[in-house]
Design a protein around this motif. Structure first.
Motif, PDB file in Angstrom:
ATOM      1  N   THR A 140       0.806  -1.225   0.000  1.00 27.53           N
ATOM      2  CA  THR A 140       0.000   0.000   0.000  1.00 27.53           C
ATOM      3  C   THR A 140       0.835   1.269   0.000  1.00 27.53           C
ATOM      4  N   ASP A 141       2.158   1.132  -0.181  1.00 29.60           N
ATOM      5  CA  ASP A 141       2.986   2.324  -0.340  1.00 29.60           C
ATOM      6  C   ASP A 141       3.944   2.107  -1.506  1.00 29.60           C
ATOM      7  N   ALA A 142       4.714   3.124  -1.829  1.00 25.96           N
ATOM      8  CA  ALA A 142       5.640   3.055  -2.965  1.00 25.96           C
ATOM      9  C   ALA A 142       7.069   2.806  -2.529  1.00 25.96           C
ATOM     10  N   ASP A 143       7.271   2.458  -1.264  1.00 29.05           N
ATOM     11  CA  ASP A 143       8.597   2.286  -0.691  1.00 29.05           C
ATOM     12  C   ASP A 143       8.912   0.800  -0.560  1.00 29.05           C
ATOM     13  N   ASP A 144      10.000   0.353  -1.182  1.00 26.38           N
ATOM     14  CA  ASP A 144      10.372  -1.066  -1.120  1.00 26.38           C
ATOM     15  C   ASP A 144      11.354  -1.371   0.004  1.00 26.38           C
ATOM     16  N   THR A 145      11.544  -0.435   0.927  1.00 27.74           N
ATOM     17  CA  THR A 145      12.548  -0.650   1.976  1.00 27.74           C
ATOM     18  C   THR A 145      11.940  -1.160   3.279  1.00 27.74           C
ATOM     19  N   ASN A 146      10.606  -1.275   3.364  1.00 23.83           N
ATOM     20  CA  ASN A 146       9.981  -1.691   4.627  1.00 23.83           C
ATOM     21  C   ASN A 146       9.022  -2.857   4.414  1.00 23.83           C
ATOM     22  N   GLU A 147       9.342  -3.772   3.524  1.00 22.09           N
ATOM     23  CA  GLU A 147       8.424  -4.848   3.156  1.00 22.09           C
ATOM     24  C   GLU A 147       8.140  -5.810   4.303  1.00 22.09           C
ATOM     25  N   GLU A 148       8.970  -5.849   5.315  1.00 27.16           N
ATOM     26  CA  GLU A 148       8.746  -6.732   6.462  1.00 27.16           C
ATOM     27  C   GLU A 148       7.733  -6.148   7.450  1.00 27.16           C
ATOM     28  N   SER A 149       7.106  -4.996   7.101  1.00 30.12           N
ATOM     29  CA  SER A 149       6.164  -4.331   8.000  1.00 30.12           C
ATOM     30  C   SER A 149       4.701  -4.593   7.642  1.00 30.12           C
ATOM     31  N   GLY A 150       4.447  -5.520   6.720  1.00 26.09           N
ATOM     32  CA  GLY A 150       3.069  -5.858   6.364  1.00 26.09           C
ATOM     33  C   GLY A 150       2.884  -7.358   6.251  1.00 26.09           C
ATOM     34  N   VAL A 151       1.658  -7.819   6.514  1.00 21.86           N
ATOM     35  CA  VAL A 151       1.338  -9.238   6.386  1.00 21.86           C
ATOM     36  C   VAL A 151       0.064  -9.387   5.568  1.00 21.86           C
ATOM     37  N   ASP A 210      -0.507   5.201   1.630  1.00 18.94           N
ATOM     38  CA  ASP A 210      -1.391   6.119   0.916  1.00 18.94           C
ATOM     39  C   ASP A 210      -1.518   5.824  -0.570  1.00 18.94           C
ATOM     40  N   VAL A 211      -0.842   4.774  -1.062  1.00 17.12           N
ATOM     41  CA  VAL A 211      -0.837   4.498  -2.494  1.00 17.12           C
ATOM     42  C   VAL A 211      -2.058   3.685  -2.920  1.00 17.12           C
ATOM     43  N   GLY A 212      -2.505   2.761  -2.084  1.00 14.23           N
ATOM     44  CA  GLY A 212      -3.646   1.920  -2.445  1.00 14.23           C
ATOM     45  C   GLY A 212      -4.127   1.105  -1.272  1.00 14.23           C
TER      46      GLY A 212
END
Length: 292
Positions: A140-151, A210-212
């Motif tokens: 749901t964001d455009a940042d690929d540096t925090n991918e471990e913060s969602g499930v 905020d992306v989707g």
């Protein structure tokens, strides 16, 4: 026998208007009904448990209780108790102007002689064959540096995302809810009834980016508006992922006692990679109800 129990439970809705106090033509002599139940949790001040006998297809209340210490004994009309074919336990509002049983029924079982083995399998759902898969990602964001913060409860192991949860359809009065338990604190991923579509808060979550809204499956990105004492984005590696079964309406902001699936995320887990869940700590509530 299971078919008989389910038909009797359906009578709670069909004949609910008859669940009044003892009929004027029924003997006033009472006998004891003893409940010895395992796995229930305290409901807080807003809800209580209520027992029901199915007598001639109609529900008759045996009384309410909030304590989860058992055994507990209730004085019930002897004639109705002798004629009862099924016992059902529901969750009711503590202040309840409606004499009819609520949709949220948690235990049921048919009497065989003077006792009934009751459980949640037939009245909530049978979770013995349930399985789960999830990935770590933050779509749901455009940042690929925090991918471990969602499930997200999906399986992408074939290259195409499909539903990651195989769960039974719940009866009325219940919903599934996903959780990430961070340092002992459970944070909801949202509620859902169908694991093949997005969960109920997909468009309204305060945690997502905020992306989707993310893929069309249950899940959550923990990216902003963290609860007090937490910081988002976070790292779900080492956290515990849980699927619970919740009363609807819900009695608490915390997970309910039924938790059919759970898994501790490996500390070296890769993002965007399918991870299998295991059996949860509580997949069934059961007990014995005895006439005497």
């Amino acid at each position: 026998m299971k078919k008989k129990m389910i038909l009797a439970v359906l009578a709670l809705g069909i004949f609910a208007s008859s669940c009044s106090s003892d009929d004027d033509n029924t003997s006033s002599v009472n006998s004891n009904l003893t409940l010895n139940l395992n796995g229930l949790e305290a409901l807080g001040s807003d809800f209580v448990y209520e027992g029901w006998l199915i007598v001639d297809g109609s529900p008759v209340s045996t009384g309410t209780f909030s304590s989860i210490d058992f055994p507990q004994t209730f004085s019930v009309n002897t004639t109705q108790l002798n004629e009862a074919t099924t016992f059902v336990l529901s969750i009711e509002p503590a202040i309840d102007s409606d004499p009819d049983p609520a949709a949220t029924k948690i235990l049921a079982g048919d009497f065989s002689g003077a006792s009934a083995n009751v459980d949640s399998n037939g009245i909530v759902g049978n979770f013995s064959a349930s399985t789960g898969t999830y990935i770590l990602a933050t779509p749901t964001d455009a940042d690929d540096t925090n991918e471990e913060s969602g499930v997200w409860f999906l399986d992408n192991s074939t290259g195409t995302a499909v539903a990651g949860l195989d769960l039974p359809t719940l009866t009325d009065g219940w919903k599934y809810e996903g959780w990430a338990v961070l340092d002992g604190t459970p944070i909801s991923t949202g509620t859902f009834t169908n694991p093949t579509v997005a969960d109920d808060n997909a468009a309204t979550s305060v945690f997502k980016g905020d992306v989707g809204n993310g893929p069309g499956f249950p899940g959550e990105d923990y990216l902003q508006n963290a609860p007090a004492g937490m910081t988002f984005p976070t790292d779900l590696r080492g956290a515990t992922i849980v699927i619970s079964v919740e009363p609807s309406p819900d009695n608490s902001a915390l997970p309910f006692t039924l938790k059919p699936l759970a898994h501790a995320v490996p500390t070296d887990a890769s993002v965007h990679t399918a991870i299998s869940m295991g059996i949860g700590p509580v997949s069934e509530i059961s007990g014995i109800v005895t006439k005497s």
